[in-house]
Scaffold this active site. Structure first.
Site, PDB file in Angstrom:
ATOM      1  N   GLU A 136      -2.408  31.473 -29.390  1.00  0.00           N
ATOM      2  CA  GLU A 136      -0.850  31.412 -29.128  1.00  0.00           C
ATOM      3  C   GLU A 136      -0.244  33.186 -28.765  1.00  0.00           C
ATOM      4  O   GLU A 136       0.636  32.717 -28.323  1.00  0.00           O
ATOM      5  CB  GLU A 136       0.504  31.320 -29.998  1.00  0.00           C
ATOM      6  CG  GLU A 136      -0.257  29.202 -30.491  1.00  0.00           C
ATOM      7  CD  GLU A 136       1.487  28.121 -30.463  1.00  0.00           C
ATOM      8  OE1 GLU A 136       2.321  28.680 -30.842  1.00  0.00           O
ATOM      9  OE2 GLU A 136       0.574  27.235 -30.138  1.00  0.00           O
TER      10      GLU A 136
ATOM     11  N   ASP B 107       2.712  16.363 -29.757  1.00  0.00           N
ATOM     12  CA  ASP B 107       2.235  17.178 -30.747  1.00  0.00           C
ATOM     13  C   ASP B 107       3.422  18.086 -31.419  1.00  0.00           C
ATOM     14  O   ASP B 107       4.642  17.900 -30.996  1.00  0.00           O
ATOM     15  CB  ASP B 107       1.085  18.239 -30.026  1.00  0.00           C
ATOM     16  CG  ASP B 107       0.892  18.940 -30.641  1.00  0.00           C
ATOM     17  OD1 ASP B 107       0.223  18.826 -31.380  1.00  0.00           O
ATOM     18  OD2 ASP B 107       0.525  20.379 -29.856  1.00  0.00           O
TER      19      ASP B 107
ATOM     20  N   CYS C 258      -1.526  15.691 -32.334  1.00  0.00           N
ATOM     21  CA  CYS C 258      -2.089  16.900 -33.532  1.00  0.00           C
ATOM     22  C   CYS C 258      -2.231  16.090 -34.694  1.00  0.00           C
ATOM     23  O   CYS C 258      -2.369  15.417 -35.351  1.00  0.00           O
ATOM     24  CB  CYS C 258      -0.241  17.411 -33.692  1.00  0.00           C
ATOM     25  SG  CYS C 258       0.012  18.204 -35.325  1.00  0.00           S
TER      26      CYS C 258
ATOM     27  N   HIS D 256      -5.591  23.647 -31.149  1.00  0.00           N
ATOM     28  CA  HIS D 256      -6.037  24.678 -30.577  1.00  0.00           C
ATOM     29  C   HIS D 256      -7.744  25.236 -30.038  1.00  0.00           C
ATOM     30  O   HIS D 256      -7.119  25.883 -29.371  1.00  0.00           O
ATOM     31  CB  HIS D 256      -4.753  25.664 -31.266  1.00  0.00           C
ATOM     32  CG  HIS D 256      -3.208  25.660 -30.627  1.00  0.00           C
ATOM     33  ND1 HIS D 256      -2.993  24.872 -31.758  1.00  0.00           N
ATOM     34  CD2 HIS D 256      -2.525  26.898 -30.863  1.00  0.00           C
ATOM     35  CE1 HIS D 256      -1.707  24.681 -31.285  1.00  0.00           C
ATOM     36  NE2 HIS D 256      -1.242  25.817 -30.355  1.00  0.00           N
TER      37      HIS D 256
HETATM   38  N1  DGL Z   1      -1.101  21.117 -33.340  1.00  0.00           N
HETATM   39  C1  DGL Z   1      -1.663  21.209 -35.097  1.00  0.00           C
HETATM   40  C2  DGL Z   1      -2.998  20.255 -35.222  1.00  0.00           C
HETATM   41  O1  DGL Z   1      -3.597  19.927 -34.459  1.00  0.00           O
HETATM   42  C3  DGL Z   1      -1.715  22.485 -35.256  1.00  0.00           C
HETATM   43  C4  DGL Z   1      -0.603  23.437 -34.768  1.00  0.00           C
HETATM   44  C5  DGL Z   1       0.682  23.326 -35.970  1.00  0.00           C
HETATM   45  O2  DGL Z   1       0.242  23.862 -36.861  1.00  0.00           O
HETATM   46  O3  DGL Z   1       1.527  21.940 -35.864  1.00  0.00           O
HETATM   47  O4  DGL Z   1      -2.684  20.235 -36.522  1.00  0.00           O
END
Ligand code: DGL
Length: 278
Positions: A158, A7, A70, A193
């Site tokens: 966050e 991620d 991610c 998130h």
């Molecule tokens: N992990 C990212 C997503 O799922 C969210 C955080 C980021 O923008 O890096 O898109």
């Protein structure tokens, strides 16, 4: 060999937590590129480069299979990774993304409920890539897909603000307004998130809207995948060994790991990852 989970930072631990719960026997290596998070407001070119670097790291840690948890990275880079990078540099290794499992799950829901209006929320990179739209349309051509980028949500979460907060509710209402106007019947939370916001989002879109979060779906689809890929599955070690690598031990990382991993966050050791340019 191991299963890698990648991620852009620590949010992917929401997905990883589901793997630990549903597929606990395997050996895992988690890599969070938290030195360079967020990916969600970066260009596809940079996301592709960062993703290649992360995969290179995980392959060197003996990962036979990597799941990109991610959404931004899956949306911007997965296709190129599978078509260009893997065949050239790591033939035989496998990389899966986070979008396909959710779209498959939506398809199952759609065939039961015959819905025709779906919303997707995610980062700007995910929304701009139109990856969800393309995949949903391919699987369910008659379904209308409405997207909304929600760049303020990752910072809110966050900061520990994910429920009972007026500012958060205002921001959410503002983002979701365009989707509720379209009378969506299902909503994909297309970001690592957002699972933490499910209850708040449900209150705004109403109980009738089916909300799809990614963790459990991804774990179940990975289980299915492994049961079909017998040769690959045989190569995977099953000693419940889990390693966590981060690219930065920044002041918040322990708090964030707890937020996303919940009960799985006790007694874990984090190692600093040095990522090479590729
Ligand atoms: N992990 C990212 C997503 O799922 C969210 C955080 C980021 O923008 O890096 O898109």
């Amino acid at each position: 060999m191991n299963i890698g989970v990648f991620d852009s930072g620590l949010g992917g631990l929401t997905i990883f937590r589901a793997f630990l719960e549903h597929l606990p026997t395997y050996n895992y290596v988690y890599l969070g590129d938290n030195a360079r998070v967020p990916y969600g407001n970066r260009s596809p070119e940079i996301i592709y480069r960062f993703t290649k670097e992360a995969l290179n790291f995980l392959f060197k840690k003996n990962c036979q299979l990597v799941v990109i948890a991610c959404n931004s990275s899956t949306a911007a880079a997965l296709k190129k990774i599978q078509h260009n990078y893997l065949p050239k540099y790591y033939p035989g290794r496998k990389v899966l993304g986070i979008i396909k499992p959710v779209v498959e799950s939506l398809e199952e829901y759609q065939s039961l409920k015959k819905i025709s209006r779906v919303g997707v929320v995610g980062t700007t990179a995910t929304v701009n890539s139109k990856a969800f739209v393309r995949q949903i349309k391919k699987a369910m051509p008659r379904v209308h897909v409405y997207q909304q980028a929600c760049p303020l949500l990752v910072p809110f979460i966050e900061e520990g603000i994910h429920k009972d907060n007026r500012a958060l509710r205002l921001v959410l209402k503002n983002y979701l307004n365009s989707l509720t106007k379209k009378k969506i019947e299902a909503l994909i939370l297309g970001c690592t998130h957002y699972e933490l916001l499910k209850k708040e989002i449900q209150k705004i879109v109403g109980r009738k809207v089916q909300i799809l979060t990614e963790g459990k779906i991804a774990a179940e689809k990975l289980k299915e995948y492994l049961s079909l890929q017998k040769e690959l599955e045989k190569k995977l070690e099953k000693k419940k060994k889990v390693s966590y690598f981060l690219t930065d031990e920044e002041p918040n990382y322990k708090r964030l790991m707890k937020l996303f991993l919940k009960s799985h966050s006790s007694n874990i050791k984090v190692q600093l990852a040095e990522i090479d340019n590729v």
